[in-house]
Write a protein that holds these residues in place. Structure first.
Motif, PDB file in Angstrom:
ATOM      1  N   SER A  89      86.326  42.376 125.492  1.00  0.00           N
ATOM      2  CA  SER A  89      85.951  41.095 124.902  1.00  0.00           C
ATOM      3  C   SER A  89      84.719  41.249 124.007  1.00  0.00           C
ATOM      4  O   SER A  89      83.952  42.204 124.129  1.00  0.00           O
ATOM      5  CB  SER A  89      85.649  40.081 126.010  1.00  0.00           C
ATOM      6  OG  SER A  89      84.536  40.517 126.785  1.00  0.00           O
ATOM      7  N   LYS A 105      91.773  35.254 115.577  1.00  0.00           N
ATOM      8  CA  LYS A 105      91.727  33.955 116.246  1.00  0.00           C
ATOM      9  C   LYS A 105      92.993  33.701 117.052  1.00  0.00           C
ATOM     10  O   LYS A 105      92.960  33.025 118.086  1.00  0.00           O
ATOM     11  CB  LYS A 105      91.521  32.839 115.205  1.00  0.00           C
ATOM     12  CG  LYS A 105      90.981  31.548 115.805  1.00  0.00           C
ATOM     13  CD  LYS A 105      89.609  31.740 116.448  1.00  0.00           C
ATOM     14  CE  LYS A 105      89.012  30.441 116.959  1.00  0.00           C
ATOM     15  NZ  LYS A 105      87.726  30.641 117.637  1.00  0.00           N
ATOM     16  N   GLU A 110      89.508  32.257 122.200  1.00  0.00           N
ATOM     17  CA  GLU A 110      88.271  31.733 122.789  1.00  0.00           C
ATOM     18  C   GLU A 110      87.019  32.336 122.176  1.00  0.00           C
ATOM     19  O   GLU A 110      85.911  31.882 122.454  1.00  0.00           O
ATOM     20  CB  GLU A 110      88.272  31.982 124.308  1.00  0.00           C
ATOM     21  CG  GLU A 110      89.453  31.349 125.050  1.00  0.00           C
ATOM     22  CD  GLU A 110      89.547  29.851 124.804  1.00  0.00           C
ATOM     23  OE1 GLU A 110      88.495  29.174 124.852  1.00  0.00           O
ATOM     24  OE2 GLU A 110      90.667  29.361 124.555  1.00  0.00           O
ATOM     25  N   THR A 111      87.179  33.358 121.358  1.00  0.00           N
ATOM     26  CA  THR A 111      86.029  34.027 120.755  1.00  0.00           C
ATOM     27  C   THR A 111      85.673  33.365 119.426  1.00  0.00           C
ATOM     28  O   THR A 111      86.545  33.205 118.569  1.00  0.00           O
ATOM     29  CB  THR A 111      86.341  35.516 120.515  1.00  0.00           C
ATOM     30  OG1 THR A 111      86.768  36.118 121.741  1.00  0.00           O
ATOM     31  CG2 THR A 111      85.103  36.249 119.997  1.00  0.00           C
ATOM     32  N   ASP A 153      85.511  29.198 113.013  1.00  0.00           N
ATOM     33  CA  ASP A 153      84.371  28.384 113.436  1.00  0.00           C
ATOM     34  C   ASP A 153      83.370  28.208 112.299  1.00  0.00           C
ATOM     35  O   ASP A 153      82.648  27.214 112.256  1.00  0.00           O
ATOM     36  CB  ASP A 153      83.691  29.045 114.649  1.00  0.00           C
ATOM     37  CG  ASP A 153      84.616  29.074 115.851  1.00  0.00           C
ATOM     38  OD1 ASP A 153      84.659  28.079 116.590  1.00  0.00           O
ATOM     39  OD2 ASP A 153      85.323  30.093 116.029  1.00  0.00           O
ATOM     40  N   LYS A 374      75.691  32.870 123.450  1.00  0.00           N
ATOM     41  CA  LYS A 374      75.831  32.124 124.699  1.00  0.00           C
ATOM     42  C   LYS A 374      74.488  32.089 125.426  1.00  0.00           C
ATOM     43  O   LYS A 374      73.767  33.073 125.483  1.00  0.00           O
ATOM     44  CB  LYS A 374      76.884  32.782 125.603  1.00  0.00           C
ATOM     45  CG  LYS A 374      78.283  32.770 125.015  1.00  0.00           C
ATOM     46  CD  LYS A 374      79.265  33.505 125.912  1.00  0.00           C
ATOM     47  CE  LYS A 374      80.655  33.532 125.298  1.00  0.00           C
ATOM     48  NZ  LYS A 374      81.598  34.311 126.132  1.00  0.00           N
TER      49      LYS A 374
END
Length: 375
Positions: A89, A105, A110-111, A153, A374
């Motif tokens: 990941s 994507k 989720e990244t 994003d 994060k």
């Protein structure tokens, strides 16, 4: 923070993006970031079979057109290779090609995905005579911009002019960021030299979009007026033979050297005097910044990102597209006045070091990356 830089072309391929990103990655890694590079090897062809679906348009209405079918198969191959190779990941993915971004994507939904659009594939194909403007392939390729807006994003591009171009195909173009390309300053070393005969150089793929026919006609005008020069053309492509034949026809073949593809033209570019490229379209025009960093005076057309790099008469000269007399006059001005040429090159170098350094790009991207960190 683990970041994946997703290219389409492997890093060893020619081109501004594929050569720039590894240097950028190296800068980040030396500062303690965890970054990896990913791309689709040239040998991977026809492996992917997974169905392709886009959320903003139905691509199948364009099926049967060779450019579209090849694009979709490449997309499938990229999916196949990504699923085979990506086993861990990442905190963030930064893609540098639409296929790379959309596939990442899809496979890693989720990244967070940052997508930099570096160029316009459809404009290049139109200018090179491969597809018709407003035809089905054109409609398909421009629809990809809206799909990227939906899936990424953050959308970024490399010049304000290209952001304006994309605006026609997006719902919220104001959200697109602009970060011009950057270049590793250590690769470019201007050399103090004096050539008795002015040396002109152009570096590009030999395709119609680069306007090299216009350059040859302009050089023919220079010769007719009695100016001495040598034109060095670095690069290869489908119209090389056509250009060589044109140089013979215009009686400038003896003044023109066709080198073919060279991996690191920046190693000897500093020994020339003037960089010239009369492109018919450029999203950014990386080679102009590279030439400025090599200490050359630059002459280009007032299109796309070139006009954002060059302030006419201050750090270079701009001419209209396909205007042979204007290009010949600009070249006559810089080859006929060494002091003026030096002044242009000095200011071009100063601007390039300030505006297009890799240090600046790393700082700007670092701020973007951290916004997705994060807690």
């Amino acid at each position: 923070m683990r970041v994946l830089q997703a290219l389409f072309f492997p890093p060893e391929q020619p081109g501004g993006v594929s050569s720039m990103v590894p240097f950028m990655l190296d800068r980040f890694n030396k500062r303690g970031w965890e970054m990896e590079l990913f791309s689709l090897p040239k040998r991977i062809r026809g492996k992917g079979t997974e169905e392709v679906r886009f959320s903003t348009f139905d691509w199948t209405v364009y099926a049967g057109n060779p450019i579209v079918d090849k694009y979709i198969q490449t997309y499938k191959d990229y999916v196949w290779w990504t699923k085979l190779r990506i086993q861990k990941s990442f905190d963030l993915i930064h893609a540098h090609h639409p296929i790379a971004g959309l596939v990442m994507k899809q496979v890693l939904p989720e990244t967070p995905l940052i997508m930099t659009v570096h160029s316009s594939y459809e404009k290049e194909l139109i200018l090179n005579g491969k597809i018709a403007e407003n035809g089905p392939e054109h409609a398909f390729l421009t629809s990809i911009y809206r799909e990227l807006e939906e899936r990424a994003d953050q959308l970024i591009t490399v010049s304000n002019s290209f952001k304006h171009y994309m605006a026609d195909y997006l719902q919220e173009p104001e959200r697109v960021g602009v970060i011009p390309n950057g270049f590793d300053e250590k690769r470019f070393r201007p050399v103090q030299h004096e050539n008795k005969v002015p040396q002109l150089i152009s570096v590009c793929r030999l395709v119609p979009a680069k306007g090299l026919d216009t350059l040859l006609y302009a050089c023919a005008e220079l010769k007719q007026k009695g100016h001495k020069f040598v034109l060095h053309l670095i690069g290869d492509g489908p119209i090389r033979q056509e250009l060589e034949e044109l140089a013979v026809k215009l009686d400038i073949y003896e003044e023109t050297i066709f080198y073919g593809y060279i991996l690191h033209p920046e190693d000897f570019m500093p020994f020339f005097d003037v960089f010239v490229l009369p492109s018919r379209a450029e999203s950014f025009g990386s080679v102009f910044a590279e030439a400025a960093l090599c200490g050359l005076a630059v002459v280009g057309t007032d299109v796309g990102g070139i006009g954002e790099q060059i302030e006419h008469g201050t750090n270079g000269l701009l001419v209209p597209v396909d205007d042979v007399p204007a290009l010949a006059a600009a070249l006559e001005k810089v080859i006929g006045d060494p002091m003026y040429r030096y002044q242009l090159s000095r200011i071009a170098l100063e601007k390039a070091l300030k505006a297009y350094s890799m240090t600046r790009v790393v700082q700007q991207l670092r701020a973007v990356y951290r916004s997705y960190k994060k807690e």
